[in-house]
Design an enzyme around this catalytic site. Structure first.
Site, PDB file in Angstrom:
ATOM      1  N   ALA A 165       0.790  -1.225   0.023  1.00 10.26           N
ATOM      2  CA  ALA A 165       0.019  -0.214  -0.041  1.00 10.26           C
ATOM      3  C   ALA A 165       0.887   1.408  -0.058  1.00 10.26           C
ATOM      4  O   ALA A 165       1.971   1.387   0.428  1.00 10.26           O
ATOM      5  CB  ALA A 165      -0.818   0.036   1.207  1.00 10.26           C
ATOM      6  N   PHE A 182       1.506   3.048  -2.990  1.00  9.23           N
ATOM      7  CA  PHE A 182       1.727   3.621  -4.433  1.00  9.23           C
ATOM      8  C   PHE A 182       0.437   3.793  -5.107  1.00  9.23           C
ATOM      9  O   PHE A 182       0.528   4.969  -5.671  1.00  9.23           O
ATOM     10  CB  PHE A 182       2.619   2.352  -5.124  1.00  9.23           C
ATOM     11  CG  PHE A 182       3.089   2.950  -6.476  1.00  9.23           C
ATOM     12  CD1 PHE A 182       4.307   3.473  -6.741  1.00  9.23           C
ATOM     13  CD2 PHE A 182       2.291   2.489  -7.510  1.00  9.23           C
ATOM     14  CE1 PHE A 182       5.079   3.755  -7.423  1.00  9.23           C
ATOM     15  CE2 PHE A 182       2.909   2.941  -8.799  1.00  9.23           C
ATOM     16  CZ  PHE A 182       4.203   3.601  -8.793  1.00  9.23           C
ATOM     17  N   LYS A 241      -2.916   4.522  -4.487  1.00  9.35           N
ATOM     18  CA  LYS A 241      -3.628   5.189  -3.240  1.00  9.35           C
ATOM     19  C   LYS A 241      -4.913   4.945  -3.473  1.00  9.35           C
ATOM     20  O   LYS A 241      -5.785   4.740  -2.581  1.00  9.35           O
ATOM     21  CB  LYS A 241      -2.909   6.479  -2.782  1.00  9.35           C
ATOM     22  CG  LYS A 241      -1.770   6.337  -2.090  1.00  9.35           C
ATOM     23  CD  LYS A 241      -1.336   7.963  -1.773  1.00  9.35           C
ATOM     24  CE  LYS A 241      -0.081   7.967  -1.239  1.00  9.35           C
ATOM     25  NZ  LYS A 241      -0.098   7.488   0.228  1.00  9.35           N
ATOM     26  N   ASN A 264       8.974   9.500   3.749  1.00 11.59           N
ATOM     27  CA  ASN A 264       7.585  10.143   3.242  1.00 11.59           C
ATOM     28  C   ASN A 264       6.844  10.578   4.729  1.00 11.59           C
ATOM     29  O   ASN A 264       6.539  10.037   5.699  1.00 11.59           O
ATOM     30  CB  ASN A 264       6.715   9.264   2.563  1.00 11.59           C
ATOM     31  CG  ASN A 264       5.825   8.291   3.254  1.00 11.59           C
ATOM     32  OD1 ASN A 264       4.491   8.890   3.681  1.00 11.59           O
ATOM     33  ND2 ASN A 264       6.233   7.052   3.479  1.00 11.59           N
ATOM     34  N   ALA A 265       6.198  11.727   4.432  1.00 15.88           N
ATOM     35  CA  ALA A 265       5.230  12.256   5.432  1.00 15.88           C
ATOM     36  C   ALA A 265       4.015  12.445   4.661  1.00 15.88           C
ATOM     37  O   ALA A 265       3.251  13.591   4.769  1.00 15.88           O
ATOM     38  CB  ALA A 265       5.871  13.624   6.146  1.00 15.88           C
ATOM     39  N   PHE A 307      -1.863   9.861   4.422  1.00 12.80           N
ATOM     40  CA  PHE A 307      -2.829   9.440   3.998  1.00 12.80           C
ATOM     41  C   PHE A 307      -3.652  10.334   2.965  1.00 12.80           C
ATOM     42  O   PHE A 307      -4.734  10.533   2.777  1.00 12.80           O
ATOM     43  CB  PHE A 307      -3.979   9.122   4.952  1.00 12.80           C
ATOM     44  CG  PHE A 307      -3.492   7.804   5.770  1.00 12.80           C
ATOM     45  CD1 PHE A 307      -2.376   6.962   5.482  1.00 12.80           C
ATOM     46  CD2 PHE A 307      -4.330   7.662   6.820  1.00 12.80           C
ATOM     47  CE1 PHE A 307      -2.238   5.941   6.137  1.00 12.80           C
ATOM     48  CE2 PHE A 307      -3.977   6.466   7.800  1.00 12.80           C
ATOM     49  CZ  PHE A 307      -2.885   5.676   7.337  1.00 12.80           C
ATOM     50  N   ASN A 316      -4.856  -0.400   9.047  1.00 13.85           N
ATOM     51  CA  ASN A 316      -3.629   0.311   9.122  1.00 13.85           C
ATOM     52  C   ASN A 316      -3.565   1.293  10.032  1.00 13.85           C
ATOM     53  O   ASN A 316      -4.399   2.405   9.936  1.00 13.85           O
ATOM     54  CB  ASN A 316      -3.368   1.279   7.702  1.00 13.85           C
ATOM     55  CG  ASN A 316      -1.993   2.018   7.857  1.00 13.85           C
ATOM     56  OD1 ASN A 316      -1.319   1.963   8.601  1.00 13.85           O
ATOM     57  ND2 ASN A 316      -1.498   2.397   6.536  1.00 13.85           N
ATOM     58  N   SER A 332       0.744   3.838  10.360  1.00 15.99           N
ATOM     59  CA  SER A 332       1.684   5.006   9.734  1.00 15.99           C
ATOM     60  C   SER A 332       1.823   5.917  10.797  1.00 15.99           C
ATOM     61  O   SER A 332       1.221   6.574  11.637  1.00 15.99           O
ATOM     62  CB  SER A 332       0.616   5.630   8.763  1.00 15.99           C
ATOM     63  OG  SER A 332       1.061   6.794   8.032  1.00 15.99           O
ATOM     64  N   ASN A 370       2.351   9.057   9.957  1.00 18.04           N
ATOM     65  CA  ASN A 370       1.975  10.392   9.418  1.00 18.04           C
ATOM     66  C   ASN A 370       0.691  11.026   9.671  1.00 18.04           C
ATOM     67  O   ASN A 370       0.253  11.921   9.259  1.00 18.04           O
ATOM     68  CB  ASN A 370       2.400  10.363   7.859  1.00 18.04           C
ATOM     69  CG  ASN A 370       3.804   9.926   7.349  1.00 18.04           C
ATOM     70  OD1 ASN A 370       4.607  10.518   8.188  1.00 18.04           O
ATOM     71  ND2 ASN A 370       3.899   9.172   6.658  1.00 18.04           N
ATOM     72  N   THR A 371       0.032  10.342  10.543  1.00 19.82           N
ATOM     73  CA  THR A 371      -1.430  10.757  11.035  1.00 19.82           C
ATOM     74  C   THR A 371      -1.256  10.824  12.465  1.00 19.82           C
ATOM     75  O   THR A 371      -1.248   9.880  13.045  1.00 19.82           O
ATOM     76  CB  THR A 371      -2.546   9.735  10.669  1.00 19.82           C
ATOM     77  OG1 THR A 371      -2.639   9.572   9.185  1.00 19.82           O
ATOM     78  CG2 THR A 371      -3.624  10.338  11.191  1.00 19.82           C
ATOM     79  N   LYS A 419      -1.626  -4.447  10.161  1.00 22.64           N
ATOM     80  CA  LYS A 419      -0.256  -3.959   9.619  1.00 22.64           C
ATOM     81  C   LYS A 419       0.300  -3.177  10.875  1.00 22.64           C
ATOM     82  O   LYS A 419      -0.311  -2.224  11.409  1.00 22.64           O
ATOM     83  CB  LYS A 419      -0.248  -3.097   8.420  1.00 22.64           C
ATOM     84  CG  LYS A 419       1.266  -2.787   7.798  1.00 22.64           C
ATOM     85  CD  LYS A 419       0.938  -1.908   6.574  1.00 22.64           C
ATOM     86  CE  LYS A 419       2.063  -1.869   5.905  1.00 22.64           C
ATOM     87  NZ  LYS A 419       2.259  -1.130   4.420  1.00 22.64           N
ATOM     88  N   ASN A 477       5.363  -1.557   8.521  1.00 23.03           N
ATOM     89  CA  ASN A 477       5.135  -0.441   7.813  1.00 23.03           C
ATOM     90  C   ASN A 477       6.511   0.485   7.988  1.00 23.03           C
ATOM     91  O   ASN A 477       7.633   0.007   8.089  1.00 23.03           O
ATOM     92  CB  ASN A 477       4.104   0.604   8.688  1.00 23.03           C
ATOM     93  CG  ASN A 477       3.188   1.411   7.884  1.00 23.03           C
ATOM     94  OD1 ASN A 477       3.676   2.219   6.921  1.00 23.03           O
ATOM     95  ND2 ASN A 477       2.237   1.356   8.080  1.00 23.03           N
ATOM     96  N   GLY A 506      12.511   1.127   2.772  1.00 24.41           N
ATOM     97  CA  GLY A 506      13.583   0.793   1.648  1.00 24.41           C
ATOM     98  C   GLY A 506      14.659   0.226   2.436  1.00 24.41           C
ATOM     99  O   GLY A 506      14.413  -0.271   3.564  1.00 24.41           O
ATOM    100  N   GLY A 526      12.245  -2.887   2.841  1.00 21.17           N
ATOM    101  CA  GLY A 526      13.628  -3.210   2.401  1.00 21.17           C
ATOM    102  C   GLY A 526      13.800  -4.500   1.583  1.00 21.17           C
ATOM    103  O   GLY A 526      15.205  -4.713   1.171  1.00 21.17           O
TER     104      GLY A 526
END
Length: 351
Positions: free
Chosen positions: A67, A69, A71, A116-117, A120, A178, A181, A183-184, A214, A243, A262, A291
């Site tokens: 998930a 890419f 979205k 990434n930030a 969502f 999820n 993440s 970023n929320t 996840k 994640n 990565g 990774g």
């Protein structure tokens, strides 16, 4: 021109702009799928030794798109053309949201990693529902990764996940919760046994569709194992680990925001996955991500107990031929170790 020739040009572009450019080009093939035929012939490895039936569904190979890419569910045909055996779309939230302010995506080229930030950013559940009604069921399995809106208070988060389950339960082959993440704001606070039990009690009352959890790679090992065990006992059909990471020591020049994916998180992700597999292999379906950018790394995760693996950041650094390359390497490694199928290799290091 192959990807190695194209990559220096792409890497001169802003990372998010490069992503939008790539998805726009892939979108042309989505509307004219015949354009993908040469890609399918070159990339899609359809060998019975890689087939697995999981959740009652045939996965033609174990390499899937993670998930983040696709979205909004716009690129499902494209991912099959790249050679993926399944595609996970999202993360999707009930309402559309723009995500966090830009810039919000950075490359760490030396570490073959991204940070990434995004937050969502997606067009919302109604948009994706319309897309999936045109695609599902598809020739390869589709998973839907669901999250909560940024503006939804933590004490109302369950309602957002309930919405996602109700909307997509008949439009996918599996669902993913999820709550990992970074970023929320407050999302990772939901990684606790009380919320997990309430969530799966609710989910199991709504659907028999497979639902996976996840988790983040930054949890303490004992805590992560306990959480995943509790989730399985509460009704989860599988665990996806992991994640992105907020361990900014993993790269030389980190931003102080967002999650790292990565090659930089390879060992961190594997160590946590391995600990979870030591406890839960044979008791639930395990999916490894983080990774993985070669057939050798995918095989390590499979032998450790992963029935499926997922790739995302590796695509950026290795190119669209990566899924096919991983699957061809897996076939060579299966033959080398005397396995007749991928199923025989899953969890080989646990036995």
């Amino acid at each position: 021109m192959d990807y190695d020739d194209l990559k220096p040009l792409l890497f001169k572009l802003d990372p998010e702009y490069a992503h939008h450019l790539a998805t726009a080009l892939l979108g042309v093939g989505e509307t004219v799928p015949q354009l993908f035929n040469p890609w399918v012939r070159r990339n899609f490895v359809d060998d019975p030794r890689l087939h697995q039936r999981i959740f009652g569904t045939l996965f033609p190979n174990p390499v899937g798109l993670a998930a983040g890419f696709d979205k909004d569910g716009d690129l499902i045909r494209s991912m099959t053309a790249m050679g993926f055996g399944f595609t996970e779309v999202g993360t999707v939230t009930p309402k559309p949201q723009p995500g966090n302010p830009t810039p919000r995506l950075w490359r760490h080229v030396a570490e073959a990693s991204l940070q990434n930030a995004m937050g969502f950013n997606n067009r919302g559940s109604l948009y994706m529902e319309r897309k999936l009604k045109k695609r599902y069921p598809y020739v390869t399995p589709i998973g839907v990764n669901i999250g909560k809106n940024k503006t939804t208070p933590e004490n109302e988060a369950l309602r957002d996940y309930e919405h996602g389950i109700r909307v997509f339960r008949n439009l996918c082959d599996y669902l993913v919760i999820n709550i990992s993440s970074p970023n929320t704001p407050g999302l990772r606070d939901l990684q606790n046994e009380t919320f997990i039990k309430a969530l799966f009690d609710m989910a199991r009352s709504l659907t028999e569709k497979p639902i996976l959890l996840k988790i983040a790679p930054d949890m303490e090992v004992d805590e992560a194992v306990a959480l995943c065990t509790g989730a399985v006992e509460a009704g989860a059909d599988g665990i996806i680990a992991t994640n992105t990471s907020i361990d900014y020591s993993l790269v030389k020049e980190p931003k102080e925001v967002g999650g790292i994916s990565g090659r930089a998180i390879r060992e961190k992700s594997f160590e946590l996955f391995n600990a979870i597999a030591a406890e839960l292999f044979g008791k639930t379906t395990l999916v490894s991500v983080g990774g993985i950018d070669s057939g050798y790394e995918a095989y390590r995760r499979i032998r450790a107990g992963a029935s499926l693996v997922q790739v995302l950041t590796g695509l950026i650094f290795k190119g669209p031929g990566l899924p096919g390359s991983i699957n061809r390497t897996l076939l060579k490694l299966l033959e080398k170790d005397g396995f007749g199928s991928i199923t025989e290799a899953v969890g080989a290091d646990r036995r």
